[in-house]
Design an enzyme around this catalytic site. Structure first.
Site, PDB file in Angstrom:
ATOM      1  N   ARG A  52       0.889  -1.247   0.050  1.00 36.70           N
ATOM      2  CA  ARG A  52       0.007   0.029   0.023  1.00 36.70           C
ATOM      3  C   ARG A  52       0.977   1.287  -0.090  1.00 36.70           C
ATOM      4  O   ARG A  52       0.473   2.334  -0.627  1.00 36.70           O
ATOM      5  CB  ARG A  52      -0.703  -0.030   1.269  1.00 36.70           C
ATOM      6  N   TYR A 113     -17.758  16.645 -14.517  1.00 30.67           N
ATOM      7  CA  TYR A 113     -17.869  15.012 -14.599  1.00 30.67           C
ATOM      8  C   TYR A 113     -18.773  14.736 -13.553  1.00 30.67           C
ATOM      9  O   TYR A 113     -18.820  15.098 -12.444  1.00 30.67           O
ATOM     10  CB  TYR A 113     -16.608  14.327 -14.376  1.00 30.67           C
ATOM     11  N   ASP A 188      -8.469  18.812 -13.555  1.00 33.30           N
ATOM     12  CA  ASP A 188      -9.027  17.604 -13.994  1.00 33.30           C
ATOM     13  C   ASP A 188      -8.423  17.386 -15.354  1.00 33.30           C
ATOM     14  O   ASP A 188      -9.314  17.946 -16.362  1.00 33.30           O
ATOM     15  CB  ASP A 188     -10.477  17.091 -13.698  1.00 33.30           C
ATOM     16  N   LYS A 213      -9.294   6.689 -19.076  1.00 28.98           N
ATOM     17  CA  LYS A 213      -9.783   7.371 -20.226  1.00 28.98           C
ATOM     18  C   LYS A 213      -8.449   7.239 -21.180  1.00 28.98           C
ATOM     19  O   LYS A 213      -7.874   6.058 -21.486  1.00 28.98           O
ATOM     20  CB  LYS A 213     -10.153   8.612 -19.948  1.00 28.98           C
TER      21      LYS A 213
HETATM   22  C1  LIG Z   1     -14.138   9.059 -15.787  1.00 27.43           C
HETATM   23  C2  LIG Z   1     -13.836  10.462 -15.328  1.00 27.43           C
HETATM   24  C3  LIG Z   1     -13.610  10.632 -13.969  1.00 27.43           C
HETATM   25  C4  LIG Z   1     -13.749   9.604 -12.886  1.00 27.43           C
HETATM   26  O1  LIG Z   1     -12.874   8.516 -13.170  1.00 27.43           O
HETATM   27  P1  LIG Z   1     -13.145   6.983 -12.641  1.00 27.43           P
HETATM   28  O2  LIG Z   1     -11.810   6.653 -13.135  1.00 27.43           O
HETATM   29  O3  LIG Z   1     -14.393   6.538 -13.505  1.00 27.43           O
HETATM   30  O4  LIG Z   1     -13.200   6.950 -11.216  1.00 27.43           O
HETATM   31  C5  LIG Z   1     -13.409  11.845 -13.481  1.00 27.43           C
HETATM   32  N1  LIG Z   1     -13.073  13.075 -14.403  1.00 27.43           N
HETATM   33  C6  LIG Z   1     -13.338  12.927 -15.705  1.00 27.43           C
HETATM   34  C7  LIG Z   1     -13.348  13.975 -16.634  1.00 27.43           C
HETATM   35  C8  LIG Z   1     -13.844  11.872 -16.179  1.00 27.43           C
HETATM   36  O5  LIG Z   1     -14.215  11.566 -17.698  1.00 27.43           O
END
Ligand SMILES: *Cc1c(COP(=O)(O)O)cnc(C)c1O
Length: 400
Positions: A52, A113, A188, A213
């Protein structure tokens, strides 16, 4: 890699923060699955105690992402150079929110998001007493109004999901810091990736990604990563990552590192295909409006050109004929698969009002402009002509 000479992004995605494994010279890091590490004498070990807290495979991914985002933190200061990997994007976000105290004012982009907004409003407002303010941070006048000395954290997405609004990163960082020098400004960067945009260069403190993504890019790992701008913030995040424990597992870290190696070539193709698809849609009689930063019709096209090294793979459009037309369109597509998520090699199509943004209250969706005729495309790296033919066939099925 010999890191003495700075390298360009296309080289960093292959070699950034990597070196041959010391015992065998293996060019890719082994997947270290061990949960614990043997000590010679109590407290005497090789820097690894428990997975961890420390894992060499996760470190390799974390150093890679830190290098790509341009963190100046060195390996002498921190074993993963200020990069941190989590079990999901939301696990990363949940950990970042722990940087601010109970009752803190957090200002976030209004077009956020859906899951991030749900975590903030439906969980942390209650358990952490967060004083949330959602505002249109794509408007610098609004930024000057809402980013006050009370603000403890600013949360920005650019381009936003699904409306593809842009935030001026340099302006937001300077406005927020002028109001409160101790504010934490977070971006983000999931939609743009470090290939197209590096928020730390614009004065941001922290970058986070859903590595599910574009970074991984192959729809086969859920994960999140964070990069800190300096050693002090890195130390706080290292503590929180270990204390909270929502870390990425070694297998996922390996897969994500493997995926990242093609990020630069994938983004080149995503950019090109999305531009062609957006131009096709813009000229189509059954389309009311297309939103893509690479189109001259995008209200912030100039900012996109200044701030980004390419316009990305996400295209949003409004179909004529409302929900019925949208539904038929989504049922008729073949190359574009109807699924949540984005940023992978395969093209995906999403209906935010019913799918990804269903957790956003209908009034909020309406106020933001996420209507029933809005369709979001994640344009993959297939042949662009097949993508366009697919869309044309679906428009024919809708009838028009
Ligand atoms: C998918 C997404 C998230 C969340 O991420 P997860 O891996 O699904 O927990 C956060 N911000 C954006 C812009 C996203 O597309």
């Amino acid at each position: 890699m010999n890191d003495k000479h700075p390298k360009r992004p296309g080289t960093r995605v292959i070699h950034g923060g990597q070196r041959p494994e010391p015992i065998t010279g293996a060019i890719m890091p082994p997947i270290f699955t061990a949960a614990t590490y043997v000590q010679e004498s109590p407290g005497q070990h090789k820097g690894f105690e428990y997975t961890r807290s420390h894992n060499p495979t996760r470190y390799a991914l974390e150093r890679m992402v830190a290098t790509l985002e341009g963190s100046p933190v060195t390996e002498e200061q921190d074993p993963s150079c200020g990069g941190f990997a989590f079990a999901s994007g939301l696990a990363a976000t949940a950990t970042l929110l722990e940087l601010v105290d109970h009752g803190s004012r957090v200002v976030a982009m209004d077009d956020l998001y859906g899951g991030t907004r749900r975590l903030m409003s439906q969980v942390r407002a209650r358990t952490q007493g967060l004083d949330l303010c959602y505002a249109d941070l794509s408007d610098n006048t609004v930024c000057t109004e809402v980013l006050t000395s009370e603000t403890r954290m600013v949360w920005v997405e650019t381009p936003t999901n699904p409306l593809m609004k842009l935030a001026d990163l340099a302006a937001i960082a300077s406005i927020a810091k002028a109001a409160n020098p101790d504010v934490l400004v977070v971006c983000d960067n999931t939609f743009a990736t470090p290939i197209l945009q590096r928020p730390l260069e614009h004065g941001f403190d922290i970058v986070m990604h859903s590595s599910t993504k574009y970074l991984n890019g192959h729809s086969d790992v859920v994960g999140g990563v964070v990069v800190a701008k300096d050693a002090a913030l890195t130390e706080r995040l290292r503590f929180l990552q270990n204390a909270i424990g929502s870390v990425m597992g070694p297998m996922d870290a390996y897969m994500t590192l493997r995926g990242i190696k093609t990020l630069d070539v994938r983004m080149e193709r995503h950019n090109r295909n999305a531009q062609l698809v957006a131009e096709f849609l813009e000229g189509h009689p059954q389309v009311e409006r297309v939103v893509y930063p690479g189109l001259a019709s995008h209200p912030q096209h100039e900012l996109a050109r200044r701030q980004m090294d390419g316009f990305g793979g996400m295209v949003t459009f409004f179909i004529r004929g409302g929900l019925d037309a949208a539904r038929t369109m989504l049922e008729s597509l073949e190359v574009f698969q109807l699924a949540e998520s984005l940023g992978a090699v395969e093209s995906l199509v999403n209906h935010p009002a019913i799918m990804t943004h269903a957790s956003v209250p209908p009034e909020t969706r309406a106020a933001l402009g996420i209507s029933d005729s809005l369709i979001r495309l994640s344009v993959g790296i297939e042949d662009a002509q097949d993508q366009i033919d697919d869309l044309e066939r679906a428009f024919t099925a809708v009838g028009g």
